[in-house]
Design a protein around this motif. Sequence first.
Motif, PDB file in Angstrom:
ATOM      1  N   ASP A 230      93.184  25.215  92.992  1.00 42.12           N
ATOM      2  CA  ASP A 230      93.690  24.061  93.735  1.00 42.12           C
ATOM      3  C   ASP A 230      93.812  24.324  95.233  1.00 42.12           C
ATOM      4  OD1 ASP A 230      95.876  25.769  93.622  1.00 42.12           O
ATOM      5  OD2 ASP A 230      97.212  24.328  92.668  1.00 42.12           O
TER       6      ASP A 230
ATOM      7  N   ALA B 183      88.481  21.553  86.548  1.00 39.22           N
ATOM      8  CA  ALA B 183      89.269  20.324  86.714  1.00 39.22           C
ATOM      9  C   ALA B 183      90.759  20.534  86.466  1.00 39.22           C
ATOM     10  CB  ALA B 183      88.715  19.217  85.822  1.00 39.22           C
TER      11      ALA B 183
ATOM     12  N   PRO C 158      89.010  20.417  93.647  1.00 34.23           N
ATOM     13  CA  PRO C 158      88.757  19.018  93.988  1.00 34.23           C
ATOM     14  C   PRO C 158      87.298  18.585  93.872  1.00 34.23           C
ATOM     15  CG  PRO C 158      89.160  20.291  95.968  1.00 34.23           C
ATOM     16  CD  PRO C 158      89.409  21.209  94.804  1.00 34.23           C
ATOM     17  N   LEU C 159      86.368  19.466  94.250  1.00 32.37           N
ATOM     18  CA  LEU C 159      84.944  19.119  94.229  1.00 32.37           C
ATOM     19  C   LEU C 159      84.126  20.293  93.716  1.00 32.37           C
ATOM     20  CD1 LEU C 159      84.624  17.463  97.768  1.00 32.37           C
ATOM     21  CD2 LEU C 159      84.761  16.272  95.559  1.00 32.37           C
TER      22      LEU C 159
ATOM     23  N   TYR D 130      81.033  16.797  90.771  1.00 31.00           N
ATOM     24  CA  TYR D 130      82.221  16.511  89.982  1.00 31.00           C
ATOM     25  C   TYR D 130      83.374  16.318  90.959  1.00 31.00           C
ATOM     26  CZ  TYR D 130      79.594  18.450  86.032  1.00 31.00           C
ATOM     27  OH  TYR D 130      78.659  18.698  85.062  1.00 31.00           O
ATOM     28  N   SER D 131      84.144  15.239  90.770  1.00 33.56           N
ATOM     29  CA  SER D 131      85.282  14.977  91.646  1.00 33.56           C
ATOM     30  C   SER D 131      86.395  14.301  90.844  1.00 33.56           C
ATOM     31  CB  SER D 131      84.861  14.109  92.836  1.00 33.56           C
ATOM     32  OG  SER D 131      84.333  12.875  92.406  1.00 33.56           O
ATOM     33  N   GLU D 132      87.536  14.141  91.488  1.00 29.47           N
ATOM     34  CA  GLU D 132      88.719  13.553  90.876  1.00 29.47           C
ATOM     35  C   GLU D 132      89.128  14.326  89.617  1.00 29.47           C
ATOM     36  OE1 GLU D 132      88.085   9.314  90.436  1.00 29.47           O
ATOM     37  OE2 GLU D 132      87.270   9.190  92.479  1.00 29.47           O
TER      38      GLU D 132
ATOM     39  N   GLY E 175      91.251  16.132  86.650  1.00 29.72           N
ATOM     40  CA  GLY E 175      92.408  15.800  85.829  1.00 29.72           C
ATOM     41  C   GLY E 175      92.601  16.863  84.767  1.00 29.72           C
TER      42      GLY E 175
ATOM     43  N   TYR F  60      86.959  16.227  84.858  1.00 30.52           N
ATOM     44  CA  TYR F  60      86.759  15.388  86.045  1.00 30.52           C
ATOM     45  C   TYR F  60      86.592  13.939  85.609  1.00 30.52           C
ATOM     46  CZ  TYR F  60      86.245  19.505  88.949  1.00 30.52           C
ATOM     47  OH  TYR F  60      86.491  20.677  89.629  1.00 30.52           O
ATOM     48  N   THR F  61      87.201  13.032  86.353  1.00 26.90           N
ATOM     49  CA  THR F  61      87.092  11.623  86.013  1.00 26.90           C
ATOM     50  C   THR F  61      85.896  10.965  86.681  1.00 26.90           C
ATOM     51  OG1 THR F  61      88.614  10.999  87.782  1.00 26.90           O
ATOM     52  CG2 THR F  61      89.569  11.386  85.588  1.00 26.90           C
ATOM     53  N   ARG F  62      85.245  11.706  87.575  1.00 29.69           N
ATOM     54  CA  ARG F  62      84.070  11.144  88.247  1.00 29.69           C
ATOM     55  C   ARG F  62      82.967  12.190  88.318  1.00 29.69           C
ATOM     56  NH1 ARG F  62      83.794   7.034  93.024  1.00 29.69           N
ATOM     57  NH2 ARG F  62      81.566   7.135  93.398  1.00 29.69           N
TER      58      ARG F  62
END
Length: 181
Positions: free
Chosen positions: A97, A123, A128-129, A143-145, A147, A151-153
């Motif tokens: 993180d 994730a 973050p990315l 991969y982003s967002e 959780g 990754y949610t995106r």
Amino acid sequence: MIRPVEERYRTVRELFPELRTEVFNGRIVVNDTGTWQHNTILAQVLFQLMPVVAERGWEIWPNITIFLGAEADRYVPDLTVVPQRPVMESDEAVRGDSTLLLVDVVAAGGAYDDHVVKPLGYAPAGVPLYLVIDPFQRLVKLYSEPGRDGYTRETVEPVGAPLTLPAPWDHPLDTGGLLCV
């Protein structure tokens, strides 16, 4: 008596300090150094990221372990971008993180780990990315967002299509320029 994975991992790192040593689901993987094609792709990524990194005082580290948690795997991406004074878990490991971007170029035999295993580990650790460049499939995946469950995106683009890294980057990547090999 079988020694815990963490102890075996440290032993292997000490025996082969020049190689990338990772832990995937309890298995220790020792990776050779990259081919000239692999390194050329990384150089192209560096050329595109450097202006933003230099302007913001960030750093790019080519060989650092990502700390994902006390009982988690240990991954070493091809490139890790960190802010000034990132939070370190040890001299060899930065907290997930506390990174800004991780980059991997898929090597022969590594597609499953790069596309499936690593995102599932990164994730929940708050990376973050995560950018995967796959020269075999001729695509880039961001991969982003992150959780708890992954990754949610996921943004997948063929080589040549535009890809913009989101905040804090807000920076376009010329994906066609990444695979000029």
